[in-house]
Design an enzyme around this catalytic site. Sequence first.
Site, short mmCIF file in Angstrom:
data_model
loop_
_atom_site.label_atom_id
_atom_site.label_comp_id
_atom_site.label_asym_id
_atom_site.label_seq_id
_atom_site.Cartn_x
_atom_site.Cartn_y
_atom_site.Cartn_z
CG ASP A 173 -10.72 -9.27 23.73
OD1 ASP A 173 -11.33 -10.24 24.20
OD2 ASP A 173 -9.68 -9.40 23.05
C1 LIG Z 1 -2.42 -10.49 31.17
C2 LIG Z 1 -3.51 -10.78 32.16
C3 LIG Z 1 -4.80 -11.14 31.75
N1 LIG Z 1 -5.79 -11.41 32.64
C4 LIG Z 1 -7.16 -11.78 32.21
C5 LIG Z 1 -8.05 -10.58 31.91
C6 LIG Z 1 -9.17 -11.21 31.11
O1 LIG Z 1 -10.18 -11.64 32.00
C7 LIG Z 1 -8.50 -12.41 30.44
C8 LIG Z 1 -8.45 -12.19 28.96
O2 LIG Z 1 -9.62 -12.68 28.36
P1 LIG Z 1 -10.69 -11.81 27.60
O3 LIG Z 1 -11.09 -12.62 26.39
O4 LIG Z 1 -10.25 -10.42 27.42
O5 LIG Z 1 -11.94 -11.76 28.62
P2 LIG Z 1 -12.80 -12.92 29.28
O6 LIG Z 1 -13.06 -14.03 28.32
O7 LIG Z 1 -12.15 -13.32 30.59
O8 LIG Z 1 -14.16 -12.17 29.65
P3 LIG Z 1 -15.23 -11.49 28.65
O9 LIG Z 1 -14.88 -11.84 27.23
O10 LIG Z 1 -16.58 -12.02 29.05
O11 LIG Z 1 -15.09 -10.02 28.95
O12 LIG Z 1 -7.19 -12.50 30.99
C9 LIG Z 1 -5.53 -11.32 34.03
O13 LIG Z 1 -6.41 -11.54 34.86
N2 LIG Z 1 -4.27 -10.94 34.46
C10 LIG Z 1 -3.25 -10.67 33.60
O14 LIG Z 1 -2.15 -10.32 34.05
#
Ligand SMILES: Cc1cn([C@H]2C[C@H](O)[C@@H](COP(=O)(O)OP(=O)(O)OP(=O)(O)O)O2)c(=O)[nH]c1=O
Length: 184
Positions: free
Chosen positions: A68
């Site tokens: 997460d």
């Molecule tokens: C800060 C940042 C976040 N993110 C993304 C990563 C995560 O996918 C998302 C944060 O959400 P999360 O809730 O961590 O993950 P998710 O809902 O996408 O997937 P799952 O719960 O099934 O594992 O933001 C980027 O792609 N680039 C960035 O620079």
Amino acid sequence: MKIILASQSPRRKEILEEIGYQFEVIPSYTQEYFDPALPLEKAIQLVAYQKAADVHAKYPDDLVIGADTIVSFQNKIYGKPKDEQEAFSFLRDFSGKYQEVMTGICFLYKERQLCHTDITKVWFRDLSDEEIWDYIHTHNALDKAGAYGIQDSDFISHIDGSLSNVVGLGKESIVEMMKKISDW
Ligand SMILES: Cc1cn([C@H]2C[C@H](O)[C@@H](COP(=O)(O)OP(=O)(O)OP(=O)(O)O)O2)c(=O)[nH]c1=O
């Protein structure tokens, strides 16, 4: 041992593929609980644990990985924005300042667990309102913690820590954790 990535995030899948592991993707759709009473690093680990545990309940003999990501800025937590207006206010807040991107990772296998939190400091350059709106209108800001992707914006001046951690899964930590569990 079979590896399962308990995530619907295409970025996490890509990162694990880049390291070179063979794995299956089985997302968790559990209702996550973030415990504000815990220190941030532990609270984020607990969310990663919940995602992994949900899938692990069905696949206890496989190694299940949950993760997460959140952004922490001036003692406030920024997850995925609820709408474009909130995405704008997140990015306005970050302009010209630094934030910390945290990803909790949990490995579950049979009765065992190993969890870890990575923290990367990310500095934003000064942003104009116009370029923030332009980014929100042309990218999927609502799907990302903090409303931006380091991989698809030019907002960042520099970082201190793991880049893959900012994208959603710290490669270095995954490799380290895999080493630690090699005798499981
Ligand atoms: C800060 C940042 C976040 N993110 C993304 C990563 C995560 O996918 C998302 C944060 O959400 P999360 O809730 O961590 O993950 P998710 O809902 O996408 O997937 P799952 O719960 O099934 O594992 O933001 C980027 O792609 N680039 C960035 O620079």
